[in-house]
Design a protein around this motif. Structure first.
Motif, PDB file in Angstrom:
ATOM      1  N   ILE A   1      -3.830   5.514  -2.083  1.00 24.62           N
ATOM      2  CA  ILE A   1      -3.504   4.019  -1.963  1.00 24.62           C
ATOM      3  C   ILE A   1      -3.926   2.991  -3.209  1.00 24.62           C
ATOM      4  O   ILE A   1      -3.379   2.121  -3.823  1.00 24.62           O
ATOM      5  N   LEU A   2      -5.313   3.366  -3.623  1.00 23.04           N
ATOM      6  CA  LEU A   2      -5.967   2.546  -4.535  1.00 23.04           C
ATOM      7  C   LEU A   2      -5.191   2.810  -5.984  1.00 23.04           C
ATOM      8  O   LEU A   2      -4.913   1.738  -6.695  1.00 23.04           O
ATOM      9  N   SER A   3      -4.696   4.139  -6.407  1.00 20.09           N
ATOM     10  CA  SER A   3      -3.984   4.174  -7.545  1.00 20.09           C
ATOM     11  C   SER A   3      -2.789   3.374  -7.538  1.00 20.09           C
ATOM     12  O   SER A   3      -2.274   3.001  -8.516  1.00 20.09           O
ATOM     13  N   GLN A   4      -1.907   3.537  -6.435  1.00 21.57           N
ATOM     14  CA  GLN A   4      -0.593   2.773  -6.214  1.00 21.57           C
ATOM     15  C   GLN A   4      -0.866   1.427  -6.185  1.00 21.57           C
ATOM     16  O   GLN A   4      -0.016   0.491  -6.805  1.00 21.57           O
ATOM     17  N   SER A   5      -1.815   0.964  -5.689  1.00 19.40           N
ATOM     18  CA  SER A   5      -2.272  -0.642  -5.814  1.00 19.40           C
ATOM     19  C   SER A   5      -2.718  -0.985  -7.070  1.00 19.40           C
ATOM     20  O   SER A   5      -2.258  -2.490  -7.505  1.00 19.40           O
ATOM     21  N   PHE A   6      -3.304  -0.398  -8.073  1.00 25.58           N
ATOM     22  CA  PHE A   6      -3.907  -0.832  -9.038  1.00 25.58           C
ATOM     23  C   PHE A   6      -3.544  -0.072 -10.438  1.00 25.58           C
ATOM     24  O   PHE A   6      -3.983  -0.213 -11.529  1.00 25.58           O
ATOM     25  N   ALA A   7      -2.451   0.686 -10.267  1.00 24.01           N
ATOM     26  CA  ALA A   7      -1.806   1.401 -11.434  1.00 24.01           C
ATOM     27  C   ALA A   7      -2.844   2.013 -12.063  1.00 24.01           C
ATOM     28  O   ALA A   7      -2.837   2.138 -13.317  1.00 24.01           O
TER      29      ALA A   7
END
Length: 392
Positions: free
Chosen positions: A22-28
């Protein structure tokens, strides 16, 4: 903590990969980078929102404090707010933040602060702009200082207690600066993906200042010096550290650090050959109106009373009339009063920090009051522009 089919709390070990995704997709970022950041940040503070048993949102509240009026106010910084792409557009982030704020208030934090990726979400739950973070950039050639009276040496592990005390003295006079915990100190000395070298200056009474320098390679052999921390308690310490940075002129082109656009270090420069670039207006949420107003400091010579009437959609305990009485640099709050200054919980944030004056808030239509209350409110919340050097 449950709301309908929602559940809020710490993640289970087997959910950490979902959190990282989720964090990787939220913050690229890559999932590996997100996982490494979670490990470094400390998973104990991580919170997730589950819906139908699936993790759909993440947040990372960090216990810390801020300085206002020379007094420390307990504060929880919030970072790592992310929502799974499939759960967006249906109020997930709002529900997540409401749960975060409920927990923080329950733990006794009077304030919460964050750096917004979007203001609309955080305004919905009561945050508002309350201070700034600037990047200050100076040409190394302009650092023509020759101060050598204080000794300068590399920082050693045994210096940490002294550095933290120097920082505390420095930060306590700057509205909005953090009272750092382990998480923030780690970011100063060990920034993510870079190497910071620390140097301190000493006088007869001990450490008077220090700097942490990251050297970033530019074209050819040239460098940029980025300072993760830059603290000087005395004019001699400020000039000695600026002399040290100027000594890099053969290979460095610019020096950059973060903080206030009114940084006293800029006043020492011979010419106005620097840039102050706004990076963020950070946002603050008052979680407990009486506790927040009593925790901060006020001008020592001021005596007066302010009659507030506050609206807060999330916390009924913050609604209604409060009488703030200030004497000897301290505030006391009790229920009641005449409600002459009417504002919602969002408007209280920039008033509380001094980011916007009562007159500015009245002109924006965010504050309603009588003319007699205006100079009292202005005097109570006056001070230097609230700022923050740290990112979280």
């Amino acid at each position: 903590m449950e709301t309908g089919k929602s559940e809020f709390g710490p993640p289970a070990a087997e959910e950490m990969s979902v959190v990282a995704d989720i964090l990787s997709q939220s913050f690229a970022t890559s999932a590996q980078e997100s996982a490494a950041a979670l490990e470094k940040s400390g998973p104990a503070n991580l919170r997730v929102l589950r819906e139908a048993g699936e993790v759909v949102g993440t947040a990372f509240p960090i216990p810390m404090g801020q300085w206002y009026g020379g007094r420390r106010v307990a504060m929880a910084g919030v970072g790592g707010v992310g929502v799974a792409p499939s759960a967006r557009g249906r109020g997930t982030a709002t529900r997540l933040m409401q749960q975060v704020l409920q927990e923080l208030r329950g733990k006794g934090f009077p304030l919460s602060v964050l750096y917004p990726s979007t203001q609309a979400l955080y305004r919905r739950v009561g945050y508002e702009q309350a201070g700034s973070r600037f990047e200050l950039r100076v040409q190394v050639q302009g650092l023509d200082f020759t101060e050598r009276t204080l000794s300068l040496r590399p920082v050693k592990a045994s210096d940490q207690a002294a550095l933290q005390e120097v920082y505390r003295r420095h930060a306590s006079s700057r509205p909005g600066y953090l009272d750092r915990g382990p998480y923030s100190w780690e970011r100063m000395s060990n920034p993510r993906g870079e190497t910071a070298h620390g140097f301190l200056v000493e006088g007869a009474s001990g450490v008077e200042g220090y700097v942490y320098v990251v050297r970033r390679r530019q074209q050819g052999f040239m460098q940029e010096l980025f300072l993760t921390d830059f603290v000087a308690l005395t004019p001699a310490a400020a000039r000695r550290l600026l002399s040290f940075l100027g000594d890099h002129r053969s290979l460095a082109t610019e020096v950059a650090w973060t903080g206030s656009s009114a940084d006293p270090l800029l006043f020492l420069l011979r010419e106005q050959r620097y840039q102050a670039k706004l990076l963020f207006h950070w946002m603050l949420r008052v979680l407990d109106v009486p506790a927040a107003l009593e925790a901060r400091g006020y001008p020592a010579g001021l005596s007066g009373a302010l009659h507030l009437e506050v609206e807060d959609e999330l916390f009924p305990e913050n609604r209604g009339r409060f009488l703030l009485e200030v004497e000897g640099g301290q505030g006391r709050v009790r229920r009641g009063g005449e409600g002459r200054v009417k504002l919602d919980i969002r408007t209280l944030a920039p008033l509380y920090t001094g980011f916007l004056s009562p007159e500015a808030l009245r002109l924006a239509g965010a504050l309603m009051t009588d003319d007699a209350s205006m100079p009292v409110a202005a005097a109570m919340f006056s001070g230097a522009p609230p700022s923050m050097a740290d990112m979280f």
